[in-house]
Design a protein around this motif. Structure first.
Motif, PDB file in Angstrom:
ATOM      1  N   UNK A 188      29.747  38.609  33.847  1.00 51.86           N
ATOM      2  CA  UNK A 188      29.913  39.960  34.390  1.00 51.86           C
ATOM      3  C   UNK A 188      30.371  39.951  35.846  1.00 51.86           C
ATOM      4  N   UNK A 189      30.185  38.826  36.527  1.00 55.74           N
ATOM      5  CA  UNK A 189      30.568  38.766  37.926  1.00 55.74           C
ATOM      6  C   UNK A 189      29.669  39.637  38.794  1.00 55.74           C
ATOM      7  N   UNK A 190      30.184  40.052  39.927  1.00 56.22           N
ATOM      8  CA  UNK A 190      29.450  40.879  40.886  1.00 56.22           C
ATOM      9  C   UNK A 190      30.273  42.116  41.203  1.00 56.22           C
ATOM     10  N   UNK A 191      29.613  43.264  41.239  1.00 53.00           N
ATOM     11  CA  UNK A 191      30.275  44.525  41.539  1.00 53.00           C
ATOM     12  C   UNK A 191      30.365  44.737  43.052  1.00 53.00           C
ATOM     13  N   UNK A 192      31.583  45.022  43.535  1.00 56.77           N
ATOM     14  CA  UNK A 192      31.809  45.345  44.942  1.00 56.77           C
ATOM     15  C   UNK A 192      32.375  46.756  45.046  1.00 56.77           C
ATOM     16  N   UNK A 193      31.994  47.470  46.089  1.00 60.12           N
ATOM     17  CA  UNK A 193      32.378  48.873  46.257  1.00 60.12           C
ATOM     18  C   UNK A 193      33.607  48.984  47.138  1.00 60.12           C
ATOM     19  N   UNK A 194      34.675  49.612  46.602  1.00 60.60           N
ATOM     20  CA  UNK A 194      35.896  49.875  47.363  1.00 60.60           C
ATOM     21  C   UNK A 194      36.266  51.341  47.225  1.00 60.60           C
ATOM     22  N   UNK A 195      36.312  52.051  48.333  1.00 62.06           N
ATOM     23  CA  UNK A 195      36.760  53.452  48.336  1.00 62.06           C
ATOM     24  C   UNK A 195      36.051  54.290  47.272  1.00 62.06           C
ATOM     25  N   UNK A 196      34.749  54.072  47.137  1.00 61.98           N
ATOM     26  CA  UNK A 196      33.962  54.849  46.181  1.00 61.98           C
ATOM     27  C   UNK A 196      34.026  54.353  44.764  1.00 61.98           C
ATOM     28  N   UNK A 197      34.693  53.231  44.504  1.00 62.83           N
ATOM     29  CA  UNK A 197      34.812  52.691  43.151  1.00 62.83           C
ATOM     30  C   UNK A 197      34.236  51.271  43.126  1.00 62.83           C
ATOM     31  N   UNK A 198      33.537  50.959  42.033  1.00 62.33           N
ATOM     32  CA  UNK A 198      32.962  49.635  41.862  1.00 62.33           C
ATOM     33  C   UNK A 198      33.945  48.750  41.113  1.00 62.33           C
ATOM     34  N   UNK A 199      34.215  47.580  41.696  1.00 57.88           N
ATOM     35  CA  UNK A 199      35.151  46.629  41.097  1.00 57.88           C
ATOM     36  C   UNK A 199      34.424  45.292  40.926  1.00 57.88           C
ATOM     37  N   UNK A 200      34.552  44.707  39.724  1.00 59.72           N
ATOM     38  CA  UNK A 200      33.878  43.443  39.430  1.00 59.72           C
ATOM     39  C   UNK A 200      34.754  42.270  39.847  1.00 59.72           C
ATOM     40  N   UNK A 201      34.141  41.312  40.524  1.00 59.38           N
ATOM     41  CA  UNK A 201      34.817  40.088  40.922  1.00 59.38           C
ATOM     42  C   UNK A 201      34.007  38.892  40.444  1.00 59.38           C
ATOM     43  N   UNK A 202      34.727  37.884  39.984  1.00 59.70           N
ATOM     44  CA  UNK A 202      34.094  36.613  39.684  1.00 59.70           C
ATOM     45  C   UNK A 202      34.556  35.577  40.698  1.00 59.70           C
ATOM     46  N   UNK A 203      33.871  34.468  40.760  1.00 59.55           N
ATOM     47  CA  UNK A 203      34.234  33.441  41.720  1.00 59.55           C
ATOM     48  C   UNK A 203      33.399  32.195  41.514  1.00 59.55           C
ATOM     49  N   UNK A 204      33.701  31.176  42.286  1.00 57.86           N
ATOM     50  CA  UNK A 204      32.960  29.921  42.178  1.00 57.86           C
ATOM     51  C   UNK A 204      33.153  29.101  43.450  1.00 57.86           C
ATOM     52  N   UNK A 205      32.386  28.057  43.567  1.00 57.52           N
ATOM     53  CA  UNK A 205      32.519  27.132  44.693  1.00 57.52           C
ATOM     54  C   UNK A 205      33.655  26.159  44.391  1.00 57.52           C
TER      55      UNK A 205
END
Length: 424
Positions: free
Chosen positions: A324-341
């Motif tokens: 599911x990744x992590x939800x980040x807030x941009x301009x009032x909208x939540x966007x999911x991002x995934x990532x890794x080391x």
């Protein structure tokens, strides 16, 4: 005799030493230039420290004149009063003529200018002093009001720093020590900045968000970044999500005191930084793109283990790696991002600490890349002649050392060149 500050034309004191201290508040003023004027002296200076040295060398007698009745009559930063000065005293102030054409200085004064030019930088103390003087002289704030304001600002600053400390402080352990026959509770702490909160602020910057959303991998076979590596191209995460966040960590240990002094190692710190690999190399190399994650005393890193120090960062990276990744807030909208080391970099000493390798010069196996012994290191220099460490052998060695027999664990640690990583 009364002395007047010719820069602001407001400060008056019976002792020139107080005026000299006051002039320091003006040293960062634009176009700072001051003519001495003491006993008709025509020396002119643009650097406060040079002027101060000149006064101490040439006019020391005016700093603390004996028998002066006005030595204690002063309007200073620490004790601003509304005392009045006679017109006759003001008229006795020497004639200061700030003529820029009369600038001159002896060779020793020029040496002082070169010596102190590096110190000519703004500081918080002088800024606060100028603010207090401005409030008193221009805004006509009384001394009692100034005292109330200063005390209020001190309390506000104390509460703000205390709140910031509580937000970033993580307790590693508590224990009791005896001092003067009494038990005292001692707390070992580290200070951490949450990775996900830091990423939230970064991704709200439009330039960084554009860099993340647009890959900068090269279409040719040139290897210039992590995006050009085989590990990136074969990664399941980056194949499905080319814009996934690339977390690059850096761990380093530093001394904040003289490393050769008596306090060596006592104040040594271990610091963890990170940067986003999604940024182009020219942007990623900027100091603004490198962000602090953790500060811990080195003695706590040794006591509790590097695994315990890095555990909050590892947990947040695992959240990014989840489906599911992590939800980040941009301009009032939540966007999911995934990532890794993607990269963990460090110098030799820090890398040994993170990997659990023995860092002593007397260690039997001191290389983190191969199983060569200290004696073999003097004769074997080709990779094909030595046994290379692999993730499989590394895990096997760690599991072997995780036993209940301390003597056997110590023997295996010497044999494999890896310290016991499991902290109890």
């Amino acid at each position: 005799m009364a002395w007047l500050c010719t820069l602001c034309q407001r400060y008056i004191a019976g002792c020139y030493g107080n005026v000299l201290q006051h002039v320091k508040c003006h040293q960062y003023d634009e176009n700072f230039q001051l003519k001495c004027g003491i006993n008709s002296c025509q020396e002119t200076y643009t650097i406060y420290e040079s002027f101060r040295s000149h006064v101490y060398r040439k006019h020391r007698e005016v700093l603390h004149p004996s028998g002066s009745v006005n030595n204690n009559e002063t309007l200073s930063v620490d004790n601003i009063s509304n005392s009045e000065t006679d017109d006759d005293d003001i008229n006795n102030v020497p004639d200061y003529n700030n003529d820029p054409d009369d600038v001159s200085s002896d060779s020793s004064d020029n040496d002082d200018q070169m010596e102190h030019s590096a110190q000519n930088k703004p500081d918080l103390k002088s800024s606060a002093a100028r603010l207090i003087l401005k409030l008193h002289q221009e805004c006509k704030v009384t001394q009692s009001a100034l005292n109330s304001m200063v005390n209020g600002i001190k309390e506000l600053w104390k509460e703000a720093t205390q709140e910031l400390q509580e937000q970033t402080e993580r307790v590693l352990g508590r224990y009791y020590t005896e001092k003067n026959g009494k038990l005292k509770e001692t707390t070992d702490c580290s200070y951490e900045i949450p990775l996900l909160k830091s990423l939230q602020h970064l991704l709200n910057i439009e330039v960084i968000r554009e860099q993340v959303m647009n890959s900068h991998s090269r279409p040719n076979s040139v290897l210039g970044d992590y995006c050009d590596t085989t590990a990136f191209k074969e990664s399941e995460l980056f194949n499905e999500h080319p814009c996934a966040l690339q977390i690059q960590l850096f761990y380093d240990e530093l001394e904040v005191c003289n490393p050769l002094g008596s306090k060596a190692k006592k104040h040594k710190l271990g610091l963890v930084y990170y940067t986003l690999g999604n940024l182009e190399p020219k942007l990623r190399s900027s100091l603004k793109s490198i962000h602090l994650l953790s500060i811990t005393k080195h003695q706590f890193v040794t006591k509790y283990g590097i695994d315990h120090i890095l555990s909050p960062i590892v947990e947040e990276i695992k959240q990014l790696e989840s489906e599911k990744g992590v939800q980040f807030l941009f301009d009032g909208h939540w966007v999911a991002f995934r990532g890794t080391l993607t990269v963990f970099s460090a110098d030799n000493l820090a890398a040994w600490s993170v990997g659990g390798y023995k860092a002593l010069a007397s260690a039997f196996r001191k290389c983190q890349y191969c199983m060569v012994t200290a004696e073999q290191m003097q004769t074997q220099f080709v990779e094909s002649d030595v046994q290379i460490r692999t993730p499989e052998t590394y895990n096997y060695h760690c599991n072997e050392e995780d036993c209940n027999d301390p003597s056997l664990a110590s023997h295996l640690a010497t044999t494999y060149g890896i310290k016991v990583l499991h902290q109890t």
